[in-house]
Motif scaffolding. Sequence first.
Motif, PDB file in Angstrom:
ATOM      1  N   UNK A  45       0.776  -1.228   0.000  1.00 40.08           N
ATOM      2  CA  UNK A  45       0.000   0.000   0.000  1.00 40.08           C
ATOM      3  C   UNK A  45       0.809   1.281   0.000  1.00 40.08           C
ATOM      4  N   UNK A  46       1.996   1.282  -0.593  1.00 42.63           N
ATOM      5  CA  UNK A  46       2.672   2.564  -0.777  1.00 42.63           C
ATOM      6  C   UNK A  46       1.788   3.390  -1.698  1.00 42.63           C
ATOM      7  N   UNK A  47       1.751   4.694  -1.517  1.00 43.15           N
ATOM      8  CA  UNK A  47       0.812   5.498  -2.299  1.00 43.15           C
ATOM      9  C   UNK A  47       1.529   6.258  -3.391  1.00 43.15           C
ATOM     10  N   UNK A  48       1.394   5.826  -4.612  1.00 45.20           N
ATOM     11  CA  UNK A  48       2.056   6.540  -5.702  1.00 45.20           C
ATOM     12  C   UNK A  48       1.244   7.746  -6.139  1.00 45.20           C
ATOM     13  N   UNK A 193      -8.918   9.741  10.841  1.00 42.30           N
ATOM     14  CA  UNK A 193      -8.651   9.535  12.260  1.00 42.30           C
ATOM     15  C   UNK A 193      -9.308   8.209  12.637  1.00 42.30           C
ATOM     16  N   UNK A 194      -8.466   7.229  12.933  1.00 44.91           N
ATOM     17  CA  UNK A 194      -9.008   5.889  13.195  1.00 44.91           C
ATOM     18  C   UNK A 194      -8.479   5.339  14.500  1.00 44.91           C
ATOM     19  N   UNK A 307      -9.529   4.448   1.429  1.00 47.42           N
ATOM     20  CA  UNK A 307      -9.825   4.807   2.826  1.00 47.42           C
ATOM     21  C   UNK A 307     -10.590   3.675   3.515  1.00 47.42           C
ATOM     22  N   UNK A 308     -11.510   3.053   2.796  1.00 49.20           N
ATOM     23  CA  UNK A 308     -12.253   1.921   3.366  1.00 49.20           C
ATOM     24  C   UNK A 308     -11.279   0.799   3.714  1.00 49.20           C
ATOM     25  N   UNK A 309     -10.351   0.518   2.794  1.00 46.42           N
ATOM     26  CA  UNK A 309      -9.383  -0.552   3.061  1.00 46.42           C
ATOM     27  C   UNK A 309      -8.517  -0.222   4.265  1.00 46.42           C
ATOM     28  N   UNK A 310      -8.096   1.050   4.320  1.00 46.90           N
ATOM     29  CA  UNK A 310      -7.272   1.482   5.446  1.00 46.90           C
ATOM     30  C   UNK A 310      -8.045   1.297   6.765  1.00 46.90           C
ATOM     31  N   UNK A 311      -9.294   1.734   6.763  1.00 47.48           N
ATOM     32  CA  UNK A 311     -10.091   1.649   8.005  1.00 47.48           C
ATOM     33  C   UNK A 311     -10.364   0.198   8.387  1.00 47.48           C
ATOM     34  N   UNK A 313      -8.435  -2.262   7.871  1.00 50.26           N
ATOM     35  CA  UNK A 313      -7.203  -2.758   8.498  1.00 50.26           C
ATOM     36  C   UNK A 313      -7.059  -2.175   9.906  1.00 50.26           C
ATOM     37  N   UNK A 314      -7.315  -0.866  10.035  1.00 51.88           N
ATOM     38  CA  UNK A 314      -7.200  -0.224  11.352  1.00 51.88           C
ATOM     39  C   UNK A 314      -8.147  -0.856  12.370  1.00 51.88           C
ATOM     40  N   UNK A 315      -9.290  -1.314  11.883  1.00 52.42           N
ATOM     41  CA  UNK A 315     -10.287  -1.893  12.792  1.00 52.42           C
ATOM     42  C   UNK A 315     -10.030  -3.379  13.052  1.00 52.42           C
ATOM     43  N   UNK A 316      -8.982  -3.891  12.422  1.00 52.16           N
ATOM     44  CA  UNK A 316      -8.670  -5.312  12.602  1.00 52.16           C
ATOM     45  C   UNK A 316      -9.687  -6.202  11.908  1.00 52.16           C
TER      46      UNK A 316
END
Length: 385
Positions: A45-48, A193-194, A307-311, A313-316
């Motif tokens: 998930x590096x962001x190009x 903010x997660x 952002x959904x994917x990030x969240x 992951x953040x939410x486990x």
Amino acid sequence: MDLKPNHASPVLTDSAPMNNSRFVIHLSLLPYSPNGSVFSRSLSLAIPRRRPGILDDVRSSVLDAMKSSSPTQTKCTKESSTKLTLSDGDVDGDVAYCNWMTKYPSALASFEEIKNVAKGKQVALFLDYDGTLSPIVDNPDLAYMSNAMRDAVRIAANYFPTAIISGRSRDKVYEFVGLTELYYAGSHGMDIMGPVRSISNDYENCDRSSDKQGKEVNLFQPASEFLPMIDEVFRSLVKTMKGVAGAKVENNKFCVSVHYRNVDKKSWKIVGQYVEEILKNYPKLRLTHGRKVLEVRPVLDWDKGKAVEFLLESLGLVDCDDVLPIYIGDDRTDEDAFKVLREGNRGYGILVSSMPKESNAFYSLRDPSEVMEFLKNLVKWSSTN
Ligand SMILES: O=P(O)(O)OC[C@H]1O[C@H](O[C@H]2O[C@H](CO)[C@@H](O)[C@H](O)[C@H]2O)[C@H](O)[C@@H](O)[C@@H]1O
């Protein structure tokens, strides 16, 4: 397991292509995959940067895009969303809407179906703000959500992890929603903010911070280096748009909105030209289109889908086959999230629209009042299970 095999895959003209060769999802490992195997995240998930000029940046025909993103509303009775009843009014519009709903059925009318898939799973809710939780109004500063909607979202958040993903700045959308029990992603997901959780090292710009209540959180701002540039463009746009009656420029921190809802249609062209003219000096910025709004944002391969994917992951909730993400949104930028859920067969996108629109969503809801009803149904179902 297939979520909804009968729905055709629609083609969109303005969705963000995945132009990152490092962003690879092994389909066989996704949840609901035909072989039923468990999802294992194999993403880098590096962001190009997105390549300017070839994506959904439509600078060459801004006016056409402005017109096409502002179609005329069709009339249809409220009942028709669930019962397919025609009104005496705009019969053609109603027929078109009812036909459209065979492809994007009402999430209320299909609630049994959704319930069956959600059974035994952790539902995670992702909600857009404008047009989804609050009705579209002429003045963006007055886009309040009703107390009834706020209650519905608050109660839903007691049952399901819930995040708001908005094009607004995170602070602004928090001001409108005012619920501490949610997670917030502003600037189309460029300001998240997660929950505190160790997440993949590939997410640069993710730091520990604290929220307004002093609780420790993860703050992810992939576009932070663009802040001075966005501020500069905001100031130029404010200055320029002073000459256009009805135009309004809104600073959304990592992006800028130029509203033309209250501009005479004859002057839309000039709005587009002014924005294009300014953006000529900023090749690192691009233009996207929302509901009577031009959105200036960084050329960054990051959107509401990411952002959904990030969240998740953040939410486990990413390495689990017992998670059902549901994303509800009304705008073009929500399509990126619908696409992520549809492509991975991971969950449901629900489009809020009172007129036919091509979408990557599975289901539809007519307006924020139906969104509220849907949230209440989810809670009712969850509390009796
Ligand atoms: O992602 P969202 O939360 O849906 O944000 C997208 C844009 O929403 C807002 O504009 C829209 O709603 C306004 C209030 O109803 C309306 O006046 C405007 O015409 C709509 O485009 C917000 O003001 C924008 O900054 C967001 O980009």
